[in-house]
Design a protein around this motif. Structure first.
Motif, PDB file in Angstrom:
ATOM      1  N   VAL A 156     -10.925   4.312  24.224  1.00  0.00           N
ATOM      2  CA  VAL A 156     -11.441   4.383  22.862  1.00  0.00           C
ATOM      3  C   VAL A 156     -11.034   5.733  22.304  1.00  0.00           C
ATOM      4  O   VAL A 156     -11.339   6.780  22.902  1.00  0.00           O
ATOM      5  CB  VAL A 156     -12.978   4.227  22.817  1.00  0.00           C
ATOM      6  CG1 VAL A 156     -13.473   4.371  21.381  1.00  0.00           C
ATOM      7  CG2 VAL A 156     -13.397   2.892  23.391  1.00  0.00           C
ATOM      8  N   LEU A 157     -10.312   5.744  21.202  1.00  0.00           N
ATOM      9  CA  LEU A 157      -9.869   7.005  20.613  1.00  0.00           C
ATOM     10  C   LEU A 157     -11.077   7.751  20.059  1.00  0.00           C
ATOM     11  O   LEU A 157     -11.803   7.233  19.209  1.00  0.00           O
ATOM     12  CB  LEU A 157      -8.858   6.754  19.501  1.00  0.00           C
ATOM     13  CG  LEU A 157      -7.498   6.219  19.918  1.00  0.00           C
ATOM     14  CD1 LEU A 157      -6.578   6.142  18.713  1.00  0.00           C
ATOM     15  CD2 LEU A 157      -6.862   7.082  20.997  1.00  0.00           C
ATOM     16  N   ARG A 158     -11.280   8.974  20.545  1.00  0.00           N
ATOM     17  CA  ARG A 158     -12.422   9.773  20.108  1.00  0.00           C
ATOM     18  C   ARG A 158     -12.053  10.758  19.009  1.00  0.00           C
ATOM     19  O   ARG A 158     -12.898  11.129  18.196  1.00  0.00           O
ATOM     20  CB  ARG A 158     -13.005  10.542  21.307  1.00  0.00           C
ATOM     21  CG  ARG A 158     -13.429   9.660  22.470  1.00  0.00           C
ATOM     22  CD  ARG A 158     -14.566   8.748  22.078  1.00  0.00           C
ATOM     23  NE  ARG A 158     -15.005   7.914  23.204  1.00  0.00           N
ATOM     24  CZ  ARG A 158     -15.906   6.962  23.108  1.00  0.00           C
ATOM     25  NH1 ARG A 158     -16.467   6.709  21.931  1.00  0.00           N
ATOM     26  NH2 ARG A 158     -16.235   6.238  24.153  1.00  0.00           N
ATOM     27  N   ASP A 159     -10.812  11.196  19.007  1.00  0.00           N
ATOM     28  CA  ASP A 159     -10.391  12.230  18.053  1.00  0.00           C
ATOM     29  C   ASP A 159      -9.132  11.786  17.328  1.00  0.00           C
ATOM     30  O   ASP A 159      -8.416  10.883  17.782  1.00  0.00           O
ATOM     31  CB  ASP A 159     -10.116  13.553  18.793  1.00  0.00           C
ATOM     32  CG  ASP A 159     -11.334  14.055  19.545  1.00  0.00           C
ATOM     33  OD1 ASP A 159     -12.378  14.253  18.901  1.00  0.00           O
ATOM     34  OD2 ASP A 159     -11.230  14.222  20.776  1.00  0.00           O
ATOM     35  N   ALA A 160      -8.863  12.441  16.205  1.00  0.00           N
ATOM     36  CA  ALA A 160      -7.638  12.169  15.468  1.00  0.00           C
ATOM     37  C   ALA A 160      -6.433  12.587  16.300  1.00  0.00           C
ATOM     38  O   ALA A 160      -6.471  13.589  17.037  1.00  0.00           O
ATOM     39  CB  ALA A 160      -7.645  12.913  14.142  1.00  0.00           C
TER      40      ALA A 160
ATOM     41  N   GLY B  89     -12.323   5.988  17.143  1.00  0.00           N
ATOM     42  CA  GLY B  89     -13.229   4.893  17.415  1.00  0.00           C
ATOM     43  C   GLY B  89     -12.530   3.584  17.716  1.00  0.00           C
ATOM     44  O   GLY B  89     -13.167   2.617  18.148  1.00  0.00           O
ATOM     45  N   THR B  90     -11.204   3.539  17.498  1.00  0.00           N
ATOM     46  CA  THR B  90     -10.448   2.317  17.772  1.00  0.00           C
ATOM     47  C   THR B  90     -10.373   2.065  19.274  1.00  0.00           C
ATOM     48  O   THR B  90     -10.079   2.966  20.062  1.00  0.00           O
ATOM     49  CB  THR B  90      -9.025   2.429  17.200  1.00  0.00           C
ATOM     50  OG1 THR B  90      -9.092   2.617  15.799  1.00  0.00           O
ATOM     51  CG2 THR B  90      -8.214   1.181  17.506  1.00  0.00           C
ATOM     52  N   ARG B  91     -10.632   0.831  19.683  1.00  0.00           N
ATOM     53  CA  ARG B  91     -10.521   0.439  21.090  1.00  0.00           C
ATOM     54  C   ARG B  91      -9.108  -0.090  21.354  1.00  0.00           C
ATOM     55  O   ARG B  91      -8.602  -0.919  20.599  1.00  0.00           O
ATOM     56  CB  ARG B  91     -11.545  -0.640  21.429  1.00  0.00           C
ATOM     57  CG  ARG B  91     -12.978  -0.161  21.326  1.00  0.00           C
ATOM     58  CD  ARG B  91     -13.961  -1.259  21.695  1.00  0.00           C
ATOM     59  NE  ARG B  91     -15.324  -0.771  21.634  1.00  0.00           N
ATOM     60  CZ  ARG B  91     -15.950  -0.150  22.629  1.00  0.00           C
ATOM     61  NH1 ARG B  91     -15.311   0.009  23.799  1.00  0.00           N
ATOM     62  NH2 ARG B  91     -17.177   0.279  22.506  1.00  0.00           N
ATOM     63  N   ILE B  92      -8.495   0.386  22.414  1.00  0.00           N
ATOM     64  CA  ILE B  92      -7.130   0.003  22.753  1.00  0.00           C
ATOM     65  C   ILE B  92      -7.107  -0.455  24.203  1.00  0.00           C
ATOM     66  O   ILE B  92      -7.569   0.257  25.101  1.00  0.00           O
ATOM     67  CB  ILE B  92      -6.142   1.165  22.532  1.00  0.00           C
ATOM     68  CG1 ILE B  92      -6.177   1.600  21.065  1.00  0.00           C
ATOM     69  CG2 ILE B  92      -4.731   0.772  22.944  1.00  0.00           C
ATOM     70  CD1 ILE B  92      -5.384   2.831  20.769  1.00  0.00           C
TER      71      ILE B  92
ATOM     72  N   SER C 120      -0.824  12.081  26.923  1.00  0.00           N
ATOM     73  CA  SER C 120      -1.359  11.427  28.114  1.00  0.00           C
ATOM     74  C   SER C 120      -2.490  12.243  28.715  1.00  0.00           C
ATOM     75  O   SER C 120      -3.551  11.704  29.070  1.00  0.00           O
ATOM     76  CB  SER C 120      -0.240  11.222  29.135  1.00  0.00           C
ATOM     77  OG  SER C 120      -0.726  10.596  30.287  1.00  0.00           O
ATOM     78  N   ARG C 121      -2.293  13.555  28.830  1.00  0.00           N
ATOM     79  CA  ARG C 121      -3.337  14.406  29.405  1.00  0.00           C
ATOM     80  C   ARG C 121      -4.568  14.450  28.507  1.00  0.00           C
ATOM     81  O   ARG C 121      -5.706  14.442  28.997  1.00  0.00           O
ATOM     82  CB  ARG C 121      -2.784  15.810  29.649  1.00  0.00           C
ATOM     83  CG  ARG C 121      -1.819  15.871  30.843  1.00  0.00           C
ATOM     84  CD  ARG C 121      -1.360  17.273  31.158  1.00  0.00           C
ATOM     85  NE  ARG C 121      -0.317  17.721  30.232  1.00  0.00           N
ATOM     86  CZ  ARG C 121      -0.480  18.606  29.281  1.00  0.00           C
ATOM     87  NH1 ARG C 121      -1.667  19.165  29.099  1.00  0.00           N
ATOM     88  NH2 ARG C 121       0.520  18.964  28.491  1.00  0.00           N
ATOM     89  N   ALA C 122      -4.356  14.497  27.197  1.00  0.00           N
ATOM     90  CA  ALA C 122      -5.484  14.547  26.267  1.00  0.00           C
ATOM     91  C   ALA C 122      -6.316  13.267  26.330  1.00  0.00           C
ATOM     92  O   ALA C 122      -7.556  13.320  26.349  1.00  0.00           O
ATOM     93  CB  ALA C 122      -4.981  14.768  24.830  1.00  0.00           C
ATOM     94  N   LEU C 123      -5.656  12.113  26.396  1.00  0.00           N
ATOM     95  CA  LEU C 123      -6.394  10.859  26.478  1.00  0.00           C
ATOM     96  C   LEU C 123      -7.094  10.700  27.824  1.00  0.00           C
ATOM     97  O   LEU C 123      -8.209  10.165  27.895  1.00  0.00           O
ATOM     98  CB  LEU C 123      -5.455   9.682  26.229  1.00  0.00           C
ATOM     99  CG  LEU C 123      -4.952   9.517  24.786  1.00  0.00           C
ATOM    100  CD1 LEU C 123      -4.052   8.288  24.686  1.00  0.00           C
ATOM    101  CD2 LEU C 123      -6.107   9.384  23.810  1.00  0.00           C
ATOM    102  N   ASN C 124      -6.466  11.175  28.894  1.00  0.00           N
ATOM    103  CA  ASN C 124      -7.106  11.102  30.204  1.00  0.00           C
ATOM    104  C   ASN C 124      -8.352  11.977  30.244  1.00  0.00           C
ATOM    105  O   ASN C 124      -9.394  11.583  30.798  1.00  0.00           O
ATOM    106  CB  ASN C 124      -6.142  11.532  31.301  1.00  0.00           C
ATOM    107  CG  ASN C 124      -5.125  10.460  31.633  1.00  0.00           C
ATOM    108  OD1 ASN C 124      -5.365   9.284  31.391  1.00  0.00           O
ATOM    109  ND2 ASN C 124      -3.986  10.857  32.174  1.00  0.00           N
ATOM    110  N   THR C 125      -8.269  13.172  29.648  1.00  0.00           N
ATOM    111  CA  THR C 125      -9.418  14.065  29.598  1.00  0.00           C
ATOM    112  C   THR C 125     -10.560  13.438  28.806  1.00  0.00           C
ATOM    113  O   THR C 125     -11.729  13.469  29.200  1.00  0.00           O
ATOM    114  CB  THR C 125      -9.022  15.415  28.976  1.00  0.00           C
ATOM    115  OG1 THR C 125      -8.004  16.015  29.779  1.00  0.00           O
ATOM    116  CG2 THR C 125     -10.223  16.336  28.895  1.00  0.00           C
TER     117      THR C 125
END
Length: 386
Positions: A324-328, A340-343, A374-379
């Motif tokens: 789920v995207l938390r940040d822009a 907030g988009t679910r992927i 990739s690292r930002a989304l994993n975090t």
């Protein structure tokens, strides 16, 4: 239900062009650059698409990333009007019947249903290439001969996710194409129904997954193309355009090898290389598309690397796990979903873009940005799970 950023006070006919596709942000950016007011209909209505277009309508999604024909026709009837030029992006490769309906009800600017069928029916396409003397891989409707390496492809498939190595096609709607070793290159060109004009060449690569070894990864360009390729290919594409009535901006996928080249596929629409070529020194590509469909091919030299020509790369970033995207997303990302988009795992998150003095630098910068994302989304995923 589909959502819309429509302004109820906006009068009908307030658009210069209507753009439709699975993801039409690249077309919307080209329209903005050309000074055209665009109505965009696609599956995602991403944040940057909304910023670029005069109005965005999010279409209903069917069968993963397929357009719903009934919803598309309903939304066009509601928002578009029949007099505004309609330009199609990706999502229609396997739907010539839908393209015929669109052409009957709206002002379609581009290749029609008959051209699409001739290029995307593998047997008809191979027949045209053979009749015109254009080098191409062999087509097998059911099973490849013993000792011949082949790829199974879905009729009208796009994006590479449907391709796998096989000796036998799985059934209706699938076919085999001979596998040709070599380097994957794409040629961007314009056609007016009689002739073709080459604009630029790019390199392409795959982003393989466990279930999709030939999934599209990205592109970079411009790249050099030698005269033994450029002149025969330009002639071949002109003869093919005349044979099938091809119009507008299109791309040809090629395999280059020691003996020459093979034409693998022609995509009769604006595609992913908008992200690397819709910038100076080329004029807005959507404008060139509209002009070519009106019979006006430009007198433009082939775009090649050199002084004043920036190398650009663009790649699809796929979600390694459900998220789920938390940040822009960063500014260098395009096709940006709203926070907030679910992927789902394996679905594309965004397009990542980079530039450099040459192709190697552009691709290195792209790889660094892919790694950063990739690292930002994993975090973010780990933080959400705690």
């Amino acid at each position: 239900m589909p959502s819309s950023s429509r302004d109820p006070s906006r009068p009908e006919g307030a658009f210069d062009v209507v753009l439709v596709g699975i993801a039409a942000r690249g077309l919307a950016a080209s329209a903005r650059r050309a000074g055209l007011r665009a109505l965009v209909l696609d599956l995602f209505a991403d944040e940057d698409t909304r910023a670029l277009a005069s109005q965005v309508v999010q279409l209903r999604r069917r069968d993963s990333f397929a357009l719903d024909p009934d919803d598309l026709l309903e939304q066009l009837d509601r928002h578009a009007g029949s007099a505004v030029p309609l330009v199609l992006g990706t999502g229609f490769e396997d739907a010539p019947e839908l393209v015929a309906k669109l052409a009957a009800r709206f002002r379609l600017v581009g290749s029609g249903a008959d051209t699409l069928a001739r290029l995307k029916d593998p047997g008809i396409f191979a027949g045209h290439l053979a009749a015109l003397g254009i080098p191409h891989p062999r087509f097998f409707p059911g099973e490849a001969p013993e000792g011949v390496r082949a790829l199974e492809k879905r009729v009208g498939g796009a994006g590479g996710g449907h391709i796998r190595r096989a000796r036998r096609a799985r059934g209706a709607g699938w076919y085999l194409q001979e596998f040709v070793d070599g380097r994957s290159v794409s040629a961007l060109f314009l056609a007016d129904g009689r002739r073709a004009h080459l604009l630029a060449f790019s390199q392409q690569w795959c982003a393989p997954s466990d279930t999709a070894p030939f999934r599209y990864g990205g592109c970079a360009g411009p790249i050099h193309a030698e005269a033994p390729l450029v002149h025969p290919l330009a002639d071949a594409l002109s003869r093919l355009a005349g044979a099938v009535g091809l119009k507008g901006l299109a791309s040809a996928d090629l395999i280059l090898h020691d003996e020459g080249w093979h034409l693998i596929e022609v995509n009769p629409r604006p595609g992913a290389t908008l992200d690397i070529f819709d910038a100076p020194p080329l004029p807005p590509l959507l404008r060139l598309h509209l002009d070519a469909c009106a019979g006006d091919l430009p007198d433009l030299p082939l775009l090649v690397p050199g002084a004043g020509v920036e190398a650009r790369a663009a790649g699809l970033f796929y979600a390694p796990a459900a998220t789920v995207l938390r940040d822009a997303l960063p500014d260098w990302a395009a096709d940006r979903p709203a926070p907030g988009t679910r992927i789902a795992a394996g679905e594309p998150v965004c397009t990542v873009r980079a530039a450099g003095r040459d192709i190697a630098e552009a691709r290195a910068n792209l790889a660094r940005r892919m790694d950063h994302l990739s690292r930002a989304l994993n975090t973010a995923s780990r933080a959400a799970a705690e």
